[in-house]
Design a protein around this motif. Structure first.
Motif, PDB file in Angstrom:
ATOM      1  N   MET A   3      34.750  13.772   0.406  1.00  0.00           N
ATOM      2  CA  MET A   3      34.948  14.623   1.824  1.00  0.00           C
ATOM      3  C   MET A   3      35.653  13.576   2.815  1.00  0.00           C
ATOM      4  SD  MET A   3      31.042  14.069   2.868  1.00  0.00           S
ATOM      5  CE  MET A   3      31.031  14.648   4.502  1.00  0.00           C
ATOM      6  N   LYS A   4      36.361  14.318   3.863  1.00  0.00           N
ATOM      7  CA  LYS A   4      36.995  13.619   4.546  1.00  0.00           C
ATOM      8  C   LYS A   4      36.397  13.461   6.128  1.00  0.00           C
ATOM      9  CE  LYS A   4      41.982  14.324   4.115  1.00  0.00           C
ATOM     10  NZ  LYS A   4      43.150  15.091   4.520  1.00  0.00           N
ATOM     11  N   ILE A   5      36.231  12.214   6.648  1.00  0.00           N
ATOM     12  CA  ILE A   5      35.565  12.026   8.143  1.00  0.00           C
ATOM     13  C   ILE A   5      36.434  11.444   9.225  1.00  0.00           C
ATOM     14  CG2 ILE A   5      33.164  11.867   6.911  1.00  0.00           C
ATOM     15  CD1 ILE A   5      33.208   8.918   7.507  1.00  0.00           C
ATOM     16  N   HIS A   6      36.256  11.711  10.196  1.00  0.00           N
ATOM     17  CA  HIS A   6      37.180  10.970  11.178  1.00  0.00           C
ATOM     18  C   HIS A   6      36.839   9.426  11.452  1.00  0.00           C
ATOM     19  CE1 HIS A   6      38.952  14.692  13.194  1.00  0.00           C
ATOM     20  NE2 HIS A   6      37.882  15.050  12.930  1.00  0.00           N
ATOM     21  N   SER A   7      37.861   8.804  11.886  1.00  0.00           N
ATOM     22  CA  SER A   7      37.843   7.452  12.006  1.00  0.00           C
ATOM     23  C   SER A   7      37.018   7.270  13.699  1.00  0.00           C
ATOM     24  CB  SER A   7      39.132   6.754  12.379  1.00  0.00           C
ATOM     25  OG  SER A   7      39.075   5.491  12.930  1.00  0.00           O
ATOM     26  N   PRO A   8      36.105   6.203  13.926  1.00  0.00           N
ATOM     27  CA  PRO A   8      35.510   6.425  15.237  1.00  0.00           C
ATOM     28  C   PRO A   8      36.120   5.445  16.344  1.00  0.00           C
ATOM     29  CG  PRO A   8      34.456   4.773  13.606  1.00  0.00           C
ATOM     30  CD  PRO A   8      35.613   5.341  13.106  1.00  0.00           C
ATOM     31  N   GLU A   9      37.381   4.942  15.860  1.00  0.00           N
ATOM     32  CA  GLU A   9      37.686   3.897  16.632  1.00  0.00           C
ATOM     33  C   GLU A   9      38.558   4.172  17.882  1.00  0.00           C
ATOM     34  OE1 GLU A   9      38.053  -0.489  14.815  1.00  0.00           O
ATOM     35  OE2 GLU A   9      39.582   1.094  13.991  1.00  0.00           O
ATOM     36  N   GLY A  10      39.386   5.245  17.790  1.00  0.00           N
ATOM     37  CA  GLY A  10      40.343   5.397  18.827  1.00  0.00           C
ATOM     38  C   GLY A  10      41.573   4.580  18.968  1.00  0.00           C
ATOM     39  N   GLU A  11      42.455   5.225  19.165  1.00  0.00           N
ATOM     40  CA  GLU A  11      43.911   4.223  19.127  1.00  0.00           C
ATOM     41  C   GLU A  11      44.009   3.330  20.251  1.00  0.00           C
ATOM     42  OE1 GLU A  11      47.359   6.248  18.431  1.00  0.00           O
ATOM     43  OE2 GLU A  11      46.573   7.460  16.753  1.00  0.00           O
ATOM     44  N   LEU A  12      44.766   2.294  20.048  1.00  0.00           N
ATOM     45  CA  LEU A  12      45.108   1.423  21.084  1.00  0.00           C
ATOM     46  C   LEU A  12      46.238   1.955  21.827  1.00  0.00           C
ATOM     47  CD1 LEU A  12      44.371  -2.028  19.060  1.00  0.00           C
ATOM     48  CD2 LEU A  12      43.000  -0.915  20.764  1.00  0.00           C
TER      49      LEU A  12
END
Lengths: 97, 346
Positions: A3-12
């Motif tokens: 399954m695919k999940i979102h990264s939690p970090e957010g871009e710089l």
């Protein structure tokens, strides 16, 4: 099942801060100390600056705080930054609260 | 605008898999997480009228951009129901306000954490607990909205113990810290109304320590009750002792608030009483601290004169929360931060 999940970090969005190039020759130059406002920071930083100055034949010409109403948790007054940039080639400071 | 969302692959739906993936990347708060699948994140996003890629704010010290999507991802991870999302969004907007001083809040050695206080219709409509045990545990909305904010601070702001958070010991409220105003049992207008924030629902962020409890089971007059609050406030151990600009949140239980109201007191009377009562001699402060970030008028006081625990009566904020029983608390701020109250759009 894969399954695919979102990264939690957010871009710089801000560009990473790069260190400025090293001053080529400090001999005979001027060193400044920017007290970050923590207890005894000025004592420690000034001592380090004096040792460094003696080793490379420079002078400690400016020891300053961050400016009026600034403290360990707030940014340095822009006038103080300008004064340091104008008067010295190297600044010693502490970066933490 | 940010780029396309970044995805990660999970081998299976076993909860242990996401736990291990996050641990391996230095993410998470140490507790189990809900997988932020596209479906779950989209469901949260459907509760706001905004583009997923719109940036709410940039969070220090890492400088991560908090898009609506990023905030939704962390809300899902924390276990928030989709309908909680507008509340989390409002909290992130509040944290982005300059007077919060989030860089300082996140990176200081002090154990400060943002306390969220939910006000108005959102409390009942979304299901926050404003009554017995409001600080927890046991309520999903309180627990997960507070946790979502911590995950956002860890992941987007980079407030990771060590590189981004220098807190010497941390504190339990860095896991989650969310309560609700008990308007139903409050004798006064809502806290946002007292500030002139005109909205059906609102949220306050106050960056402070863990609650300092005070109890009074027997007094029939509010002065005797508030003397205990003043006793909890007059300590040299808090940042507000040496930084006079700090705020104090006084969270009164409904029974203590009723005692005040029955004597004809408003919340301003409570603040004024504590401003006068929570004082110590200037000389005692000077014995304890070499550096006193005091207002000029306080610096001019003689050693024998009494100094309040904050420079302005307006810095003592009063909110009613909790249930039956006669325990209240004070939450001192970190010192160099100001609280923010914003409307919630639901």
């Amino acid at each position: 099942m894969n399954m695919k999940i979102h990264s939690p970090e957010g871009e710089l969005l801000e560009e990473a801060v790069q260190l400025s190039s090293t001053t080529p020759l400090l001999s005979g130059g001027k060193i400044g100390v920017l007290d970050n406002g923590k207890p005894n920071a000025n004592l420690l930083l000034t001592k380090v600056a004096e040792v460094l100055a003696e080793r490379i034949d420079a002078t400690v010409s400016l020891v300053t705080g961050k400016g009026e109403r600034a403290n360990a948790a707030t940014a340095c007054n822009p006038q103080v930054v300008g004064m340091l940039a104008e008067e010295v080639q190297l600044v010693l400071t502490g970066s933490a609260d | 605008m940010a780029n396309e969302p970044l995805f990660l692959n999970l081998d299976d739906e076993d909860p242990e898999s996401i736990y291990q993936l996050f641990e391996s990347r230095g993410w998470g708060d140490g507790l189990p997480l809900i997988a932020p699948t596209m479906e779950r994140v989209d469901e949260a996003l459907s509760h706001v009228q905004a583009s997923p890629e719109e940036v709410l704010t940039v969070l220090p010290p890492r400088g991560g951009s908090a898009t609506y999507r990023d905030v939704a991802v962390n809300s899902v991870l924390a276990g928030c129901k989709p309908e909680y999302f507008p509340v989390v969004v409002t909290a992130v907007k509040a944290l982005g306000e300059q007077k919060i001083n989030l860089r300082g809040v996140n990176t200081t050695t002090h154990p400060v954490a943002p306390l969220l206080v939910i006000h108005g219709r959102a409390v009942e409509e979304i299901g926050f607990n404003a009554g017995l045990g409001t600080f927890g545990p046991g309520n999903r909305a309180n627990a997960t909205v507070g946790r979502a904010i911590r995950l956002i601070l860890l992941h987007i702001a980079g407030a990771i113990p060590g590189p981004g958070d220098a807190s010497t010991q941390g504190q339990p409220s860095k896991y989650t810290y969310c309560i609700a105003e008990n308007q139903e049992e409050s004798p006064w207008e809502s806290y946002p109304e007292s500030l002139g924030v005109d909205s059906g629902s609102a949220l306050t962020v106050h960056c402070g320590e863990n609650p300092h409890n005070f109890h009074d089971m027997e007094s029939k007059n509010i002065e005797r009750i508030l003397d205990k609050a003043a006793s909890s406030m007059t300590t040299f151990g808090v940042n507000n002792a040496c930084i006079s600009g700090g705020e104090w949140f006084v969270i009164l239980c409904p029974e203590h608030a009723a005692t005040a109201f029955n004597q004809g007191w408003g919340r301003k009377d409570v603040s004024e009483y504590l401003f006068e009562k929570a004082r110590m001699p200037a000389g005692e402060f000077r014995k304890q601290f070499e550096l006193l970030a005091w207002a000029d008028w306080m610096k001019s006081l003689s050693d024998r004169e009494m100094v309040p625990m904050t420079q302005d009566v307006e810095n003592i904020k009063v909110i009613v929360s909790g249930g039956a029983g006669k325990h209240s608390c004070v939450v001192p701020s970190w010192g160099m931060t100001r609280s923010v109250t914003l409307p919630i759009e639901i």
